[in-house]
Design a protein around this motif. Structure first.
Motif, PDB file in Angstrom:
ATOM      1  N   THR A   1      -7.063  -8.513  11.700  1.00 19.30           N
ATOM      2  CA  THR A   1      -8.385  -7.898  11.921  1.00 19.30           C
ATOM      3  C   THR A   1      -9.106  -8.580  13.089  1.00 19.30           C
ATOM      4  O   THR A   1      -9.731  -7.905  13.920  1.00 19.30           O
TER       5      THR A   1
ATOM      6  N   ASP B   1       0.880  -1.174   0.000  1.00 15.81           N
ATOM      7  CA  ASP B   1       0.000   0.000   0.000  1.00 15.81           C
ATOM      8  C   ASP B   1       0.916   1.222   0.000  1.00 15.81           C
ATOM      9  O   ASP B   1       1.541   1.546   1.016  1.00 15.81           O
TER      10      ASP B   1
ATOM     11  N   ARG C   1      -3.689   6.730  -1.676  1.00 17.97           N
ATOM     12  CA  ARG C   1      -3.102   5.412  -1.457  1.00 17.97           C
ATOM     13  C   ARG C   1      -3.250   4.590  -2.731  1.00 17.97           C
ATOM     14  O   ARG C   1      -4.296   4.592  -3.369  1.00 17.97           O
TER      15      ARG C   1
ATOM     16  N   TYR D   1     -10.791  -6.153   1.763  1.00 13.41           N
ATOM     17  CA  TYR D   1     -10.225  -5.407   2.891  1.00 13.41           C
ATOM     18  C   TYR D   1     -10.807  -5.848   4.234  1.00 13.41           C
ATOM     19  O   TYR D   1     -11.888  -6.438   4.287  1.00 13.41           O
ATOM     20  N   GLY D   2     -10.117  -5.444   5.306  1.00 15.09           N
ATOM     21  CA  GLY D   2     -10.735  -5.453   6.615  1.00 15.09           C
ATOM     22  C   GLY D   2     -11.672  -4.255   6.651  1.00 15.09           C
ATOM     23  O   GLY D   2     -11.305  -3.151   6.230  1.00 15.09           O
TER      24      GLY D   2
ATOM     25  N   TYR E   1      -0.891   0.760  10.386  1.00 16.21           N
ATOM     26  CA  TYR E   1      -1.455   0.500  11.708  1.00 16.21           C
ATOM     27  C   TYR E   1      -0.509   1.046  12.773  1.00 16.21           C
ATOM     28  O   TYR E   1       0.699   1.084  12.570  1.00 16.21           O
TER      29      TYR E   1
ATOM     30  N   GLY F   1      -3.058  -0.451   4.582  1.00 12.87           N
ATOM     31  CA  GLY F   1      -1.899  -1.044   5.251  1.00 12.87           C
ATOM     32  C   GLY F   1      -1.053  -0.136   6.112  1.00 12.87           C
ATOM     33  O   GLY F   1       0.172  -0.058   5.961  1.00 12.87           O
TER      34      GLY F   1
ATOM     35  N   ILE G   1      -9.824  -0.844   5.895  1.00 11.41           N
ATOM     36  CA  ILE G   1      -8.501  -0.656   6.504  1.00 11.41           C
ATOM     37  C   ILE G   1      -7.452  -0.720   5.391  1.00 11.41           C
ATOM     38  O   ILE G   1      -7.487  -1.603   4.542  1.00 11.41           O
TER      39      ILE G   1
HETATM   40  C1  G1P Z   1      -4.470  -7.088   4.632  1.00 11.18           C
HETATM   41  C2  G1P Z   1      -5.456  -7.112   5.813  1.00 11.18           C
HETATM   42  C3  G1P Z   1      -6.725  -6.348   5.471  1.00 11.18           C
HETATM   43  C4  G1P Z   1      -6.379  -4.940   5.017  1.00 11.18           C
HETATM   44  C5  G1P Z   1      -5.361  -4.985   3.856  1.00 11.18           C
HETATM   45  C6  G1P Z   1      -4.864  -3.591   3.503  1.00 11.18           C
HETATM   46  O1  G1P Z   1      -5.017  -7.851   3.585  1.00 11.18           O
HETATM   47  O2  G1P Z   1      -5.717  -8.456   6.158  1.00 11.18           O
HETATM   48  O3  G1P Z   1      -7.550  -6.294   6.603  1.00 11.18           O
HETATM   49  O4  G1P Z   1      -7.549  -4.267   4.620  1.00 11.18           O
HETATM   50  O5  G1P Z   1      -4.217  -5.767   4.210  1.00 11.18           O
HETATM   51  O6  G1P Z   1      -4.042  -3.625   2.371  1.00 11.18           O
HETATM   52  P1  G1P Z   1      -4.153  -8.312   2.293  1.00 11.18           P
HETATM   53  O7  G1P Z   1      -4.180  -7.169   1.328  1.00 11.18           O
HETATM   54  O8  G1P Z   1      -2.767  -8.606   2.803  1.00 11.18           O
HETATM   55  O9  G1P Z   1      -4.857  -9.537   1.771  1.00 11.18           O
END
Ligand code: G1P
Length: 277
Positions: free
Chosen positions: A233, A131, A254, A170-171, A209, A207, A205
């Motif tokens: 999450t 991200d 982003r 996403y979360g 935190y 990336g 959400i």
């Molecule tokens: C992860 C998290 C997700 C978040 C996301 C952001 O998912 O598990 O909650 O919204 O990053 O980029 P991923 O993209 O690694 O599957």
């Protein structure tokens, strides 16, 4: 107050195969800089100088990138090329890079727990390097989040609105705006990648935190969730139930550089900013 930033960087990057067969996805460049370097620069701008990188097999290029390359530097010393290494040199001088390896890929939550040994008992930041965040004028996203953390002293997640049909990427959080703000929510629910009909909102959400260290004990007891993986999450939901998670609608842009479309969009955006068009 936040001194360390954790970078989960063990993933395979399958969406970029074959490029990521022998090259870590975090090393893919947007213009001339690898993704992870943008992340490290953002952390530095937030006042953080210890980078805790959770790597895996085939990721050694990341360590080499954040180290001196004597032969190369010797070769270009005194030439017009020398300044091309100025930015990375400055990072190496300013920061400490620590590493540990995640030997099995069991999800983002598991990657964060693997990083415990590098973090210890203090609040810390997390950057998912794919991200890529960019700010025109405002403070970098992580810096904005550090200010929020300093006010509320609990975990903070960065959010943005996404189209309703994209919630399963996403979360997703649910919460209430804190009085007197229009961008800061006290989270009361969160779900990892819900189908649109099950999503509690369209606030996703991204990336970035800031996590309080009790997250490690929670993660140790978190059962595999969506996709059979240990989900950050789900662990954050435990904190949220106690009112201990803030979601912050950040200022800035982003790019989802974990997917080809977002990567190309970021490249075009940075190229035109760089060229001043
Ligand atoms: C992860 C998290 C997700 C978040 C996301 C952001 O998912 O598990 O909650 O919204 O990053 O980029 P991923 O993209 O690694 O599957």
């Amino acid at each position: 107050m936040i001194k360390k930033c954790l970078f989960p960087a063990a993933g395979y990057g399958t969406r970029f195969l074959p490029a990521t067969k022998a090259t870590p996805k975090e090393m893919l460049p947007v213009l001339t800089k690898p993704l992870i370097q943008y992340g490290v620069e953002e952390a530095v701008e937030a006042g953080i100088t210890t980078m805790a990188i959770v790597t895996g097999r085939g990721k050694r290029a990341i360590e080499d990138h954040f180290d001196i390359s004597y032969e190369l530097e010797h070769q270009i010393k005194g030439t017009s090329k020398e300044p091309l290494l100025d930015e990375i040199r400055a990072l190496i001088n300013q920061c400490t890079f620590t590493y540990t390896r995640q030997t099995e890929m069991k999800g983002l939550g598991h990657a964060i727990l693997t990083g415990e040994t590098l973090i210890g008992q203090e609040s810390f930041a997390v950057i998912l390097a794919d991200d890529l965040c960019y700010n025109d004028g405002d403070a970098p996203v992580l810096k904005q989040m550090v200010s929020i953390y300093e006010k509320y002293h609990c975990s903070v997640v960065a959010i943005e609105e996404v189209p309703a049909d994209k919630t399963d990427k996403y979360g997703i959080i649910a919460g209430n705006l804190i009085d007197g703000t229009d961008d800061t929510y006290r989270v009361d629910d969160m779900v990892e990648k819900p189908n649109p009909e099950d999503a509690p909102s369209n606030l996703a959400i991204i990336g970035r935190y800031i996590l309080t260290p009790d997250i490690f004990d929670i993660l140790r007891n978190t059962r595999p969730g969506k996709g059979g993986e240990i989900q950050l999450t789900d662990a954050l939901l435990e904190q949220a139930k106690k009112g201990r998670v803030i979601a912050y609608k950040f200022k800035g842009k982003r790019f989802d550089c974990g997917a080809v479309d977002g990567f190309v969009e970021a490249t075009n955006y940075f190229y035109s900013s760089f060229k001043g068009c």
